[in-house]
Design a protein around this motif. Structure first.
Motif, PDB file in Angstrom:
ATOM      1  N   ASP A  18      51.578   4.746  31.878  1.00 19.92           N
ATOM      2  CA  ASP A  18      50.283   4.071  31.688  1.00 19.92           C
ATOM      3  C   ASP A  18      49.756   4.245  30.269  1.00 19.92           C
ATOM      4  OD1 ASP A  18      50.027   3.296  34.412  1.00 19.92           O
ATOM      5  OD2 ASP A  18      49.499   5.375  34.908  1.00 19.92           O
ATOM      6  N   ALA A  20      50.390   4.047  26.146  1.00 21.18           N
ATOM      7  CA  ALA A  20      51.285   3.410  25.168  1.00 21.18           C
ATOM      8  C   ALA A  20      50.759   3.643  23.758  1.00 21.18           C
ATOM      9  CB  ALA A  20      51.379   1.917  25.456  1.00 21.18           C
ATOM     10  N   PRO A  59      37.458   7.783  19.217  1.00 22.25           N
ATOM     11  CA  PRO A  59      37.175   7.386  20.597  1.00 22.25           C
ATOM     12  C   PRO A  59      38.037   6.207  21.046  1.00 22.25           C
ATOM     13  CG  PRO A  59      35.145   7.430  19.278  1.00 22.25           C
ATOM     14  CD  PRO A  59      36.274   7.671  18.348  1.00 22.25           C
ATOM     15  N   GLY A  60      38.360   6.209  22.329  1.00 23.91           N
ATOM     16  CA  GLY A  60      39.031   5.055  22.933  1.00 23.91           C
ATOM     17  C   GLY A  60      40.514   4.938  22.663  1.00 23.91           C
ATOM     18  N   CYS A  61      41.136   5.992  22.118  1.00 20.19           N
ATOM     19  CA  CYS A  61      42.567   5.894  21.793  1.00 20.19           C
ATOM     20  C   CYS A  61      43.458   6.569  22.834  1.00 20.19           C
ATOM     21  CB  CYS A  61      42.842   6.443  20.403  1.00 20.19           C
ATOM     22  SG  CYS A  61      42.134   5.366  19.151  1.00 20.19           S
ATOM     23  N   GLY A  62      42.852   7.128  23.887  1.00 18.82           N
ATOM     24  CA  GLY A  62      43.674   7.602  25.004  1.00 18.82           C
ATOM     25  C   GLY A  62      43.719   9.107  25.218  1.00 18.82           C
ATOM     26  N   LYS A  63      42.732   9.855  24.692  1.00 17.35           N
ATOM     27  CA  LYS A  63      42.767  11.317  24.872  1.00 17.35           C
ATOM     28  C   LYS A  63      42.596  11.672  26.361  1.00 17.35           C
ATOM     29  CE  LYS A  63      39.401  12.032  21.891  1.00 17.35           C
ATOM     30  NZ  LYS A  63      39.171  10.641  21.446  1.00 17.35           N
ATOM     31  N   THR A  64      41.594  11.070  26.992  1.00 20.71           N
ATOM     32  CA  THR A  64      41.365  11.356  28.410  1.00 20.71           C
ATOM     33  C   THR A  64      42.542  10.845  29.243  1.00 20.71           C
ATOM     34  OG1 THR A  64      39.017  11.060  28.000  1.00 20.71           O
ATOM     35  CG2 THR A  64      39.708  11.070  30.304  1.00 20.71           C
ATOM     36  N   LEU A  65      43.012   9.667  28.876  1.00 20.45           N
ATOM     37  CA  LEU A  65      44.114   9.049  29.621  1.00 20.45           C
ATOM     38  C   LEU A  65      45.355   9.946  29.599  1.00 20.45           C
ATOM     39  CD1 LEU A  65      44.896   6.301  31.014  1.00 20.45           C
ATOM     40  CD2 LEU A  65      45.875   5.645  28.815  1.00 20.45           C
ATOM     41  N   ASP A 116      36.176  17.212  27.693  1.00 23.28           N
ATOM     42  CA  ASP A 116      36.000  16.151  26.706  1.00 23.28           C
ATOM     43  C   ASP A 116      34.837  16.548  25.795  1.00 23.28           C
ATOM     44  OD1 ASP A 116      36.391  13.766  25.528  1.00 23.28           O
ATOM     45  OD2 ASP A 116      35.598  12.540  27.160  1.00 23.28           O
ATOM     46  N   ASN A 171      36.509  14.139  18.794  1.00 27.57           N
ATOM     47  CA  ASN A 171      36.719  13.255  17.636  1.00 27.57           C
ATOM     48  C   ASN A 171      35.988  13.821  16.430  1.00 27.57           C
ATOM     49  OD1 ASN A 171      34.065  12.334  18.299  1.00 27.57           O
ATOM     50  ND2 ASN A 171      34.992  10.870  19.709  1.00 27.57           N
ATOM     51  N   ILE A 203      50.344  -1.399  24.320  1.00 23.33           N
ATOM     52  CA  ILE A 203      49.143  -1.165  25.147  1.00 23.33           C
ATOM     53  C   ILE A 203      48.788  -2.448  25.914  1.00 23.33           C
ATOM     54  CG2 ILE A 203      46.653  -0.699  25.070  1.00 23.33           C
ATOM     55  CD1 ILE A 203      47.253   1.185  22.660  1.00 23.33           C
ATOM     56  N   HIS A 207      48.531  -3.002  30.084  1.00 21.71           N
ATOM     57  CA  HIS A 207      47.353  -3.515  30.802  1.00 21.71           C
ATOM     58  C   HIS A 207      47.603  -4.904  31.378  1.00 21.71           C
ATOM     59  CE1 HIS A 207      44.717  -0.144  30.166  1.00 21.71           C
ATOM     60  NE2 HIS A 207      45.354   0.008  29.010  1.00 21.71           N
ATOM     61  N   GLY A 231      42.913   1.271  22.168  1.00 24.71           N
ATOM     62  CA  GLY A 231      43.416   1.051  23.523  1.00 24.71           C
ATOM     63  C   GLY A 231      42.292   0.646  24.460  1.00 24.71           C
ATOM     64  N   ALA A 232      41.134   1.291  24.317  1.00 28.13           N
ATOM     65  CA  ALA A 232      40.007   0.982  25.207  1.00 28.13           C
ATOM     66  C   ALA A 232      39.564  -0.472  25.020  1.00 28.13           C
ATOM     67  CB  ALA A 232      38.849   1.937  24.919  1.00 28.13           C
TER      68      ALA A 232
END
Ligand code: ATP
Length: 277
Positions: A18, A20, A59-65, A116, A171, A203, A207, A231-232
């Motif tokens: 999931d 990329a 932000p939004g580049c997939g750290k949590t993912l 986070d 970040n 990515i 999706h 990514g987000a």
């Protein structure tokens, strides 16, 4: 008072497929999955367990993912909290939450703890205060330091909590207290970079699998022409395109739907012109 508690996912259901565009980071993180799947083997081989891993990037580049993917791949519980949830003025509350978080994760080990915005709880001291804010500043600073100390204690004591991986994300690496970055705490710092054109295409492909996309849509043209999109934002693009397609009565997403979605995300929804007078 020890609320709020960590959100726990028994299994995140997320896997590396999931994720990329950040292959280098994923390669490095595979080792954590191997460890979580068999901590005893690492122990037997005399390999020191990893303490903490810091994921750093915009932000939004997939750290949590990617953090969720580690837990998902290993099939272990995922304990998630935001750094801001530890920040309280009441002395002792933040550190009690840290203790509670590690205790719960250790009971269910192997497991992953993910915090986070870790900079919110581990900011270095600023030293700015005035007469009038002196008392409040000191109380808040004291509380933050107690919380940070508790985190350091937990990280230092990880040998006794074998099978638990601590992941922090930020970040704002520049804001972190140097004590947290000392060896033995965050053993590894992994940079999660914004995707390049190839990453953006990968990515989009990930999706695109989740929506009904016409095979005629040329995803590579978007990957080429949307520099700076994270990514987000790309995930949001395909969701928006799906909505446009539904609104237009299409049975799958067409190139024109994606074009419209790009416009909407770039300049906002089109305004309907009203002629006055
Ligand atoms: P923040 O710093 O704001 O917390 P983040 O780096 O943790 O951001 P995520 O929350 O992981 O970013 O990303 C949000 C969503 O964007 C993900 O759930 C996923 O749908 C999509 N996304 C982001 N990066 C990627 C990626 N590298 N591959 C696939 N999808 C991605």
């Amino acid at each position: 008072q020890s609320k709020p508690q960590a959100r726990v996912d028994g299994s995140t259901g997320v896997c590396f497929a999931d994720v990329a565009g950040i292959e280098e980071a994923v390669d490095e993180l595979q080792e954590l999955v191997r460890y979580l799947k068999n901590p005893e083997l690492f122990d037997k081989m005399g390999i020191k367990p990893p303490h903490g891993v810091l994921l750093e990037g915009p932000p939004g580049c997939g750290k949590t993912l990617v953090a969720k993917a580690i837990a998902g791949e290993a099939g272990v519980p995922f304990y998630q909290m935001a750094g801001s949830e530890f920040v309280e003025v009441l002395v002792g509350v933040g550190s009690a939450r840290i203790r509670d978080l590690f205790k719960r994760a250790k009971v269910n080990k192997p497991s992953v703890i993910f915090v986070d915005e870790i900079d919110a709880l581990a900011t270095r001291r600023q030293g700015i205060f005035s007469e009038s804010t002196n008392y409040l500043y000191n109380a808040a600073t004291q509380e933050r330091e107690t919380t940070l100390n508790q985190l350091l204690i937990e990280l230092d004591g990880f040998d006794t909590g074998k099978g638990v991986i601590f992941l922090g994300a930020t970040n704002r690496m520049d804001l972190l207290d140097p004590a947290l970055l000392r060896p033995g705490r965050f053993d590894r710092k992994i940079r999660i970079r914004p995707p390049g054109a190839k990453g953006r295409l990968d990515i989009l492909k990930v999706h695109a699998r989740k929506v009904k996309m016409s095979p005629t849509v040329d995803l590579s043209s978007y990957a080429q022409n949307l520099p700076g999109w994270t990514g987000a934002k790309l995930a949001q693009l395909l969701q928006e395109a799906a909505l446009v397609a539904v609104r237009r009565g299409h049975e799958s997403i067409l190139q024109s739907d994606v074009d419209d979605a790009v416009d909407r995300l770039t300049v906002g929804p089109k305004c309907v012109g009203i002629e006055l007078g």
